[in-house]
Design an enzyme around this catalytic site. Structure first.
Site, mmCIF file in Angstrom:
data_model
loop_
_atom_site.group_PDB
_atom_site.id
_atom_site.type_symbol
_atom_site.label_atom_id
_atom_site.label_comp_id
_atom_site.label_asym_id
_atom_site.label_seq_id
_atom_site.Cartn_x
_atom_site.Cartn_y
_atom_site.Cartn_z
ATOM 1 C CE LYS A 1 0.244 6.162 7.405
ATOM 2 N NZ LYS A 1 -1.111 6.705 7.609
ATOM 3 C CG ASP B 1 5.818 3.661 1.586
ATOM 4 O OD1 ASP B 1 5.897 4.346 2.622
ATOM 5 O OD2 ASP B 1 4.750 3.524 0.953
ATOM 6 C CG PHE C 1 -1.834 1.238 1.204
ATOM 7 C CD1 PHE C 1 -3.047 1.190 0.545
ATOM 8 C CD2 PHE C 1 -1.466 2.423 1.824
ATOM 9 C CE1 PHE C 1 -3.881 2.297 0.503
ATOM 10 C CE2 PHE C 1 -2.293 3.534 1.787
ATOM 11 C CZ PHE C 1 -3.505 3.467 1.124
#
Length: 409
Positions: free
Chosen positions: A264, A231, A146
């Site tokens: 985040k 990522d 994702f």
């Protein structure tokens, strides 16, 4: 229930449905206040936040360091656009270069600042296409990946339900079996532009890559001339007890990638994303005019990120220790718990039956916010300042909640 003229949760939820697109479904609660790892809803309900806005609120809610940094900066200089720079933007880029690799990034490394993880991955996707050109049309990612929901990031995301309504996507990305080194060795070749992976797959159920995988991926991509893109949007910025998950010996083992994406927890709740391109050729991946963003590097966002980094640096030993002991305690909490996986304070509690959604709802009724990340697993990604006592309160409540969902007497 609320009193007087203050709307209650039911009223706010109705107004939400009348005003917002139904992209997220009905909200679980209407939250109005937070302090540390605790949240309150519009009806006065109190919750221990074990999700932190999906690994975003690294310092919990209303942390004084972030409040002070944002307040001071917005009262001084709020936004200037990227025709200009600010000391905050430069300092944040320098700080990221210092921590993205132990000992600092290699010479020539550069940072692109964005506003979200998806935006960071979109920029990385363009870097990959720029690197590959027509001679390297293939891009590799992993099953379960994702990376976001904009078109480039979505092309790297594996889940068919996310992809199919928006096909055709910008590139024919090939998805390799998760953690399968033999499949990786067969796939990587001179026509591959990049391999894009998460050191810990968050949305697939908190799955760390097996030991040795990233090391072999680095060898293969270097031999073939492909980029290795990590990522670290969910797993980076101290979430695993190291600045980056790939710093952990059993995950990355000294691997230095070509590109790292972050977001985040970077801003402590303020929208911040970043792409760090490592090495002497990093500046060539995107040249003037080849990419841009209105809000990336905004001085308020940069101030929030700098304040967050300063506090998180002192929390890393706590994250490692609490993650270790909590994982052990959770694994022993109930016979229906078959596994607790993850690193630091990015964990998944796996169950013997697909009751995760019911368990998350039951736990919320009992005052705990978790996320059913898979049919048989709930995700825990609390603020990094969660105390041992707060973690223990969840562990103590978990058996009764599991019994309520599995029909145990």
């Amino acid at each position: 229930m609320s009193t007087g003229t203050t709307p209650d949760q039911a009223t706010w939820t109705q107004r939400y449905g009348d005003a917002l697109m139904n992209t997220f479904g009905a909200p679980k609660r209407v939250l109005v206040r937070g302090e540390g790892a605790v949240l309150w809803d519009a009806d006065g309900g109190r919750y221990l936040d074990l999700l932190a806005g999906i690994a975003v609120n690294a310092l919990g809610h209303a942390h004084p360091a972030v409040v002070a940094a944002v307040s001071e900066q917005v009262a001084t200089l709020g936004h200037v656009s990227n025709f200009f720079t600010t000391p905050q933007q430069v300092r944040l880029a320098e700080r990221l270069l210092a921590l993205v690799e132990p000992g600092g990034a290699p010479a020539g490394s550069r940072v692109f600042l964005a506003s979200s993880g998806t935006e960071a991955n979109e920029a990385a996707f363009k870097m990959v296409r720029r690197h590959g050109g027509r001679q390297r049309p293939r891009i590799l990612a992993l099953e379960g990946a994702f990376h976001g929901r904009t078109m480039g990031a979505l092309a790297l995301t594996h889940k068919a339900a996310y992809r199919e309504p928006f096909a055709p996507l910008p590139a024919e990305v090939e998805f390799l079996p998760f953690g399968d080194v033999a499949a990786l060795e067969r796939a990587v070749g001179p026509d591959v532009a990049a391999l894009v992976v998460e050191p810990v797959q968050g949305e697939a159920g908190v799955r760390p890559l097996p030991p040795g995988y990233l090391g072999r991926a680095r060898e293969l991509t270097q031999e073939s001339g492909a980029l290795l893109v990590l990522d670290e949007v969910q797993s980076g910025m101290g979430r695993t007890g190291a600045w980056m998950a790939h710093h952990l010996e059993h995950v990355g083992g000294g691997v230095v990638p070509d590109v790292v994406t972050l977001a985040k927890g970077l801003g402590g709740g303020f929208p911040v994303g970043a792409v760090v391109a490592l090495g002497e050729h990093a500046g060539a991946l995107l040249g003037p005019g080849e990419h841009g963003t209105t809000f990336g590097g905004n001085p308020v966002a940069a101030a929030a990120a700098l304040a967050t980094i300063d506090v998180v640096e002192g929390l890393l030993p706590h994250v490692r220790e609490l993650g270790r002991t909590w994982r052990e305690d959770l694994a022993a909490a109930h016979p229906a718990i078959t596994e607790v996986r993850g690193e630091g304070l990015l964990l998944a509690v796996r169950l013997s039956s697909p009751v995760a959604a019911a368990l998350a709802a039951e736990l919320m009724d009992r005052g705990f916010v978790v996320n059913p990340v898979a049919p048989d697993a709930v995700r825990l990604a609390p603020p990094l300042l969660l105390t041992h006592e707060q973690a223990a309160s969840f562990t103590a409540e978990l058996p009764a909640a599991v019994d309520a969902c599995t029909g145990a007497p």
